[in-house]
Design a protein around this motif. Structure first.
Motif, mmCIF file in Angstrom:
data_model
loop_
_atom_site.group_PDB
_atom_site.id
_atom_site.type_symbol
_atom_site.label_atom_id
_atom_site.label_comp_id
_atom_site.label_asym_id
_atom_site.label_seq_id
_atom_site.Cartn_x
_atom_site.Cartn_y
_atom_site.Cartn_z
ATOM 1 N N ILE A 153 4.351 4.531 10.760
ATOM 2 C CA ILE A 153 5.631 4.667 11.472
ATOM 3 C C ILE A 153 5.447 4.475 12.974
ATOM 4 C CG2 ILE A 153 5.579 7.161 11.923
ATOM 5 C CD1 ILE A 153 8.635 5.316 10.558
ATOM 6 N N LEU A 154 4.254 4.761 13.486
ATOM 7 C CA LEU A 154 4.009 4.673 14.931
ATOM 8 C C LEU A 154 3.587 3.277 15.378
ATOM 9 C CD1 LEU A 154 2.031 8.007 15.486
ATOM 10 C CD2 LEU A 154 4.357 7.510 16.262
ATOM 11 N N TYR A 155 3.147 2.435 14.440
ATOM 12 C CA TYR A 155 2.563 1.142 14.827
ATOM 13 C C TYR A 155 3.602 0.273 15.529
ATOM 14 C CZ TYR A 155 -0.615 -2.819 14.582
ATOM 15 O OH TYR A 155 -1.464 -3.847 14.912
ATOM 16 N N PRO A 156 3.276 -0.219 16.736
ATOM 17 C CA PRO A 156 4.246 -1.035 17.484
ATOM 18 C C PRO A 156 4.368 -2.439 16.888
ATOM 19 C CG PRO A 156 2.162 -0.874 18.692
ATOM 20 C CD PRO A 156 2.031 0.022 17.489
ATOM 21 N N PRO A 157 5.527 -3.116 17.067
ATOM 22 C CA PRO A 157 6.675 -2.557 17.801
ATOM 23 C C PRO A 157 7.664 -1.824 16.916
ATOM 24 C CG PRO A 157 7.030 -4.875 17.361
ATOM 25 C CD PRO A 157 5.689 -4.557 16.789
ATOM 26 N N ARG A 158 7.612 -2.077 15.573
ATOM 27 C CA ARG A 158 8.657 -1.499 14.710
ATOM 28 C C ARG A 158 8.079 -0.783 13.500
ATOM 29 N NH1 ARG A 158 12.470 -6.600 13.599
ATOM 30 N NH2 ARG A 158 10.416 -7.459 13.091
ATOM 31 N N GLY A 159 6.795 -0.426 13.514
ATOM 32 C CA GLY A 159 6.175 0.222 12.375
ATOM 33 C C GLY A 159 5.659 -0.778 11.359
ATOM 34 N N LEU A 160 4.937 -0.299 10.359
ATOM 35 C CA LEU A 160 4.389 -1.146 9.310
ATOM 36 C C LEU A 160 5.065 -0.816 7.976
ATOM 37 C CD1 LEU A 160 0.571 -0.910 10.126
ATOM 38 C CD2 LEU A 160 2.090 -2.823 10.611
ATOM 39 N N ARG A 161 5.398 -1.860 7.217
ATOM 40 C CA ARG A 161 6.001 -1.648 5.900
ATOM 41 C C ARG A 161 4.988 -0.963 4.987
ATOM 42 N NH1 ARG A 161 7.831 -6.517 7.858
ATOM 43 N NH2 ARG A 161 6.043 -7.658 7.005
ATOM 44 N N THR A 162 5.465 -0.009 4.190
ATOM 45 C CA THR A 162 4.564 0.874 3.449
ATOM 46 C C THR A 162 5.023 1.045 2.006
ATOM 47 O OG1 THR A 162 4.154 2.106 5.504
ATOM 48 C CG2 THR A 162 3.494 3.165 3.439
ATOM 49 N N LEU A 163 4.044 1.060 1.094
ATOM 50 C CA LEU A 163 4.286 1.362 -0.315
ATOM 51 C C LEU A 163 3.693 2.733 -0.632
ATOM 52 C CD1 LEU A 163 3.528 -1.897 -2.351
ATOM 53 C CD2 LEU A 163 5.701 -0.667 -2.246
ATOM 54 N N PHE A 164 4.470 3.576 -1.320
ATOM 55 C CA PHE A 164 4.002 4.891 -1.742
ATOM 56 C C PHE A 164 3.812 4.865 -3.260
ATOM 57 C CE2 PHE A 164 6.086 5.559 2.257
ATOM 58 C CZ PHE A 164 5.285 6.488 2.902
ATOM 59 N N LEU A 165 2.586 5.142 -3.703
ATOM 60 C CA LEU A 165 2.260 5.096 -5.122
ATOM 61 C C LEU A 165 1.957 6.498 -5.642
ATOM 62 C CD1 LEU A 165 -0.215 2.052 -5.117
ATOM 63 C CD2 LEU A 165 2.281 2.026 -5.056
ATOM 64 N N PRO B 228 1.663 -4.004 4.197
ATOM 65 C CA PRO B 228 0.256 -3.797 4.596
ATOM 66 C C PRO B 228 -0.304 -2.397 4.337
ATOM 67 C CG PRO B 228 1.679 -3.840 6.523
ATOM 68 C CD PRO B 228 2.542 -4.221 5.363
ATOM 69 N N VAL B 229 0.566 -1.397 4.235
ATOM 70 C CA VAL B 229 0.075 -0.022 4.078
ATOM 71 C C VAL B 229 0.416 0.479 2.681
ATOM 72 C CG1 VAL B 229 0.146 2.355 4.937
ATOM 73 C CG2 VAL B 229 0.374 0.433 6.534
ATOM 74 N N VAL B 230 -0.596 0.980 1.972
ATOM 75 C CA VAL B 230 -0.388 1.544 0.646
ATOM 76 C C VAL B 230 -0.896 2.992 0.656
ATOM 77 C CG1 VAL B 230 -0.935 1.399 -1.814
ATOM 78 C CG2 VAL B 230 -0.619 -0.700 -0.472
ATOM 79 N N VAL B 231 0.005 3.922 0.340
ATOM 80 C CA VAL B 231 -0.319 5.349 0.343
ATOM 81 C C VAL B 231 -0.227 5.857 -1.093
ATOM 82 C CG1 VAL B 231 0.325 7.638 1.173
ATOM 83 C CG2 VAL B 231 0.572 5.642 2.674
ATOM 84 N N THR B 232 -1.319 6.388 -1.609
ATOM 85 C CA THR B 232 -1.352 6.882 -2.990
ATOM 86 C C THR B 232 -1.370 8.404 -2.999
ATOM 87 O OG1 THR B 232 -2.597 4.918 -3.684
ATOM 88 C CG2 THR B 232 -2.596 6.810 -5.179
#
Length: 904
Positions: free
Chosen positions: A102-114, A252-256
């Motif tokens: 959420i902090l990554y500039p400029p608008r955050g990184l798209r994330t998948l929650f598994l 780019p971000v995957v959170v399990t």
């Protein structure tokens, strides 16, 4: 002012100082002088009255209510992450990933929650969204738009219409223009739940939005609209099988997230409490939960994870509330009868018996209270905090369910502290001496009580336990005289798990009360039980090897014998180094002993000082063993080492650190007026005050260890030996025992101990002999100084404040060899040692801007030009390496060093 008001005023005063973290019960007990147990009770009363607030975390902290409310308002304006159970445990990594996204500039990184169903994926997205707003990564007005892709999975066109909106007439029924969820989420977050149900063409429709930040409504093929949207998705499925690879590359971000079964059991207990608190808030009255319900909720299989756990607790509370109303109970109790069938009939999980056992031995009911108007987001003291804290302590120590292990360790620590209390540093006459500290009345009463205890238990109790109990009862009487109760809350959970020992402890209490003539409070009962729980069994766990090394015929053996006898063990070995032993011979003995003693936990060498301190590193490098060293040890240090090495779970690095703290205690020598004329030890040093200070500390250690009094240590800054006698007369110094340091004052019948003999040879042992038997008089010490300069590194560390001893020694040693070669002379190892120590200390002095004066250096340079120039040339490297200038005055001292040795 009563206790409760005193505690409240102290808390209010602290909170009013602007501190926002609050105080825990122990801190308040120390500030108010009130027993911790009473403080805890009064704090609970204040919390029920609404005057203080309990904060989340371990240990539980408290804040005055008004200050707490102000802090909440302040938090709304400051960055924070909103509470989630497990945020410092099983979810820590996942939360850090999400925060980074959420902090990554400029608008955050798209994330998948598994993660499986019910693991909290949606909740984590909500918390991350709130966090993004609090840290200004998202605008305050940014929205979180949630879309469940499963609702339209069978109609791809409706999915696109919902996401991107549509133009009037785009399809049948589209009778007006409609904005889509992407447009509503502009500037915020679009969360696509069950994203695996998004069809391939729907995934592809998002590419343009992801890549360029533009999209088209249905029915508007020629018009692009802009949107700044952070896309997040969640799924329970295998993303490699359900999502396009081209889509995954754009996430780019995957959170399990872990399942409930994969999370620590203490977090499950916190979740159970949290959900009960939520239901208690809804009902608005205290809730009494039976421990049987809690145990079952901890053990049952819960495939629906957190979601199912919460639903089951809601149903349990509903059933309990119905029983309360129908039966007219006085209070709302959640009993076994309220459990769902799936909870009762589920398979019981194993591997969690220890925490369950702790719960079983706590109170029958656990009370959940709280004001209905309070916002619940995990704040408030956990009614299970003590259980969880105890469980975590054992888990960290690698003990799991081994409750019995804690009993022996507790008694070892407790008894050790009592021994220190009564003995200070005078632990030299074994157990009989300790028993002299115990009131005979106490000794007899405890002996009688122990006799009946052994009969009732049907087994013998260990001598260590009996000694510890006598010390405890003796100390207890002293405490009760000043009305200082024991702090035994943390022992209760262990003691009540041993009913036989507990009943025996009650019998012992009656016998002790009769024998001692006063009442023993309930708090002492837990300690008596703990003592009875200890078994006199040979511990079979692996232990740290301990070896005491010291100069002299029996110094090491004496220290080891005292410690071994005190704790009835043979764990501590000794290697004595008589004056006629070489350092190489001693190293061989220690190396062999290290191999014999190593049980895989490492070897700790306890040395007096000097070259023996180098053994640990040398043996480690040659044998590959983990051998550490603590130097300048005394008997009390060895006793402490043995005590802690006998504790299960003690690690060698931890033991070394603890002993070094003892070693670093400043040794203060009383130089006041004495009844007798004081004896003098003169220290001389041209290497700087830092070196003189270290020499003084070494001598003070000898004085303390041997209990030698009426000795004064005088440092003399004498560079001209011819002036020494005159200077001593001026200061009225007559009874000089020895001169120690880098300058021999050539005093008649006064022994001189050089610095190289002090740190590399038998100088320290010789000094001990002189201090104990001053009539020995002057003799020549025939030190065997090793040519292996590795033995110099550890002693050198005692003299250097900030330079790396190993690297500096290697550099200076090389320069010494070069100087000797250029001059064309061959000097002994004593000269090399003195040169290396002096130059290393000199470099530190010069780096601090300190130089030594030398009168007549110009004449010396002319007279000894070859030696002077050789040293001067080789020191150019030192000047470049350390950024210092070596003045001719400093070089002059080294010239004199070489000349003195060359003249012999």
């Amino acid at each position: 002012m009563d206790r409760k008001e005193k505690i409240y005023e102290e808390l209010k005063s602290y909170s009013g100082s602007g501190e926002a973290e609050g105080l825990d019960a122990q801190q308040l007990a120390e500030l108010t002088g009130i027993d911790r147990a009473n403080v805890s009770r009064k704090l609970n009363e204040l919390e029920r009255e609404g005057r203080v607030i309990k904060l989340s975390g371990r240990p539980v902290r408290y804040m005055e209510r008004e200050v707490y409310d102000k802090c909440l308002e302040k938090e709304k304006k400051e960055p924070s992450f909103f509470f989630m159970i497990g945020q410092e445990g099983s979810l820590k990594k996942q939360i850090e990933q999400a925060k980074a996204a959420i902090l990554y500039p400029p608008r955050g990184l798209r994330t998948l929650f598994l993660g499986p169903t019910g693991t909290g994926k949606t909740m984590l997205v909500e918390r991350i969204y709130e966090y993004g707003k609090s840290v200004k990564a998202l605008d305050e007005k940014a929205r979180l738009i949630v879309f469940n892709c499963a609702e339209y999975a069978e109609n791809p066109q409706l999915i696109l219409a919902q996401l991107f909106g549509y133009k009037k007439g785009a399809f049948t029924g589209a009778d007006r223009d409609s904005e889509g969820l992407v447009e509503k989420a502009d500037g915020g977050v679009l969360f696509l739940d069950e994203i695996h149900r998004l069809p391939p063409d729907g995934q592809e429709m998002l590419f343009m939005l992801m890549d360029r930040g533009v999209y088209r409504r249905l029915g508007e093929p020629d018009r692009e609209r802009k949107a700044n949207v952070l896309i997040m998705g969640a799924t329970t499925e295998n993303i490699e099988e359900t999502l396009l690879q081209t889509f995954l590359r754009r996430m780019p971000v995957v959170v399990t997230l872990p399942s409930l079964e994969e999370r620590p059991i203490e977090e499950r207990l916190e979740l159970i409490e949290y959900f009960f608190r939520l239901e208690q808030k809804n009902i608005g009255m205290p809730m009494y939960i039976s421990k049987e319900v809690l145990v079952r909720l901890l053990q049952y299989s819960c495939p629906g994870n957190i979601g199912q756990l919460r639903a089951d607790i809601q149903m349990i509370c509903a059933r309990g509330f119905l029983e309360y109303k129908v039966r007219g109970w006085e209070k709302l109790e959640i009993r076994r009868e309220a459990l769902n069938e799936n909870v009762l009939m589920s398979d019981v999980k194993t591997g969690q018996s220890y925490l369950v056992e702790l719960l079983k031995h706590y109170d029958d009911y656990h009370v959940i209270t709280g004001s209905p108007e309070e916002k619940i987001k995990g704040d408030g003291e956990s009614v299970f905090s003590e259980i969880i804290q105890k469980y975590n302590e054992f888990q960290k120590q690698g003990k799991g369910g081994e409750i019995k292990d804690s009993i022996g360790n507790y008694l070892q620590n407790y008894t050790g502290n009592l021994i220190k209390k009564y003995q200070d540093v005078q632990i030299q006459n074994e157990k009989n001496h300790i028993l002299k500290s115990i009131d005979p009345k106490v000794n007899d009463a405890v002996e009688d009580a122990l006799y009946f205890a052994e009969l009732k238990l049907g087994r013998k109790l260990s001598e260590r336990m009996k000694l510890g109990l006598k010390l405890h009862i003796n100390y207890m009487m002293e405490r009760l005289e000043v009305q200082e109760p024991a702090k035994t809350e943390s022992l209760k959970d262990i003691a009540i798990g041993y009913p036989k020992e507990l009943q025996t402890a009650k019998l012992m209490r009656k016998l002790l009360e009769e024998g001692l003539g006063f009442l023993i409070p309930d708090e002492e009962l837990w300690i008596l039980t703990i003592f009875l729980c200890e078994r006199d069994e040979e511990e079979d766990f692996r232990k740290i090897g301990l070896i005491v090394l010291a100069h002299g015929n029996s110094t090491a053996s004496s220290m080891a014998d005292v410690a071994n006898t005190l704790f009835d063990t043979e764990i501590c070995k000794a290697v004595d180094m008589p004056l006629n032993s070489s350092i190489e011979e001693t190293l061989d003995k220690v190396t062999k002993l290290c191999k014999e003693l190593d049980e895989g936990k490492g070897i700790l060498l306890l040395t007096d000082m000097g070259s023996l301190s180098s053994f640990g590193k040398i043996i480690s490098e040659e044998n590959g063993q983990n051998v550490l060293t603590v130097d300048m040890v005394t008997t009390i240090t060895v006793v402490e080492a043995v005590r802690k090495a006998l504790l299960r779970g003690t690690e060698i690095e931890e033991l070394q650190a603890d002993l070094n703290k003892i070693r670093r205690l400043r040794l203060i020598q009383d130089e006041g007026v004495q009844d007798e004329e004081p004896r003098i030890v003169i220290t001389t040093c041209i290497s700087g005050m830092g070196t003189a200070k270290r020499i003084k500390e070494m001598i003070q250690r000898v004085l303390l260890e041997r209990k030698i009094e009426n000795v004064v240590i005088k440092n003399m800054d004498i560079t001209d030996v011819a002036c020494a006698q005159t200077e001593l007369r001026k200061q009225g110094i007559t009874d000089v025992i020895a001169v120690v340091g880098t300058v021999d004052l050539k005093l008649s019948n006064v022994p001189y101990i050089s610095i190289e003999s002090l740190v590399m040879g038998s100088g320290l042992s010789y000094l001990e002999e002189l201090l104990v038997h001053s009539e020995l008089g002057k003799r020549q010490t025939e030190d065997i100084i090793s040519s292996d300069r590795r033995f110099l590194v550890e002693p050198l560390k005692q003299f250097l404040e900030f330079l790396d001893a190993e690297k500096t020694e290697a550099l200076v040693s090389g320069i010494y060899d070069d100087i000797i070669e250029e001059i064309g002379i061959n000097l002994d190892q004593k000269t090399a040692t003195r040169f290396i120590i002096h130059v290393c200390c000199m470099i530190e002095r010069l780096m601090k801007g300190e130089t030594l004066p030398y009168r007549g250096w110009e004449e010396l340079k002319k007279r000894e030009e070859k030696v002077f120039s050789a040293i001067e040339d080789k020191f150019v490297f030192i000047q470049h390496k350390f950024g210092v200038t070596v003045p001719p005055e400093e070089i002059s001292y080294l010239v004199e060093l070489f000349l003195a040795e060359m003249a012999q």
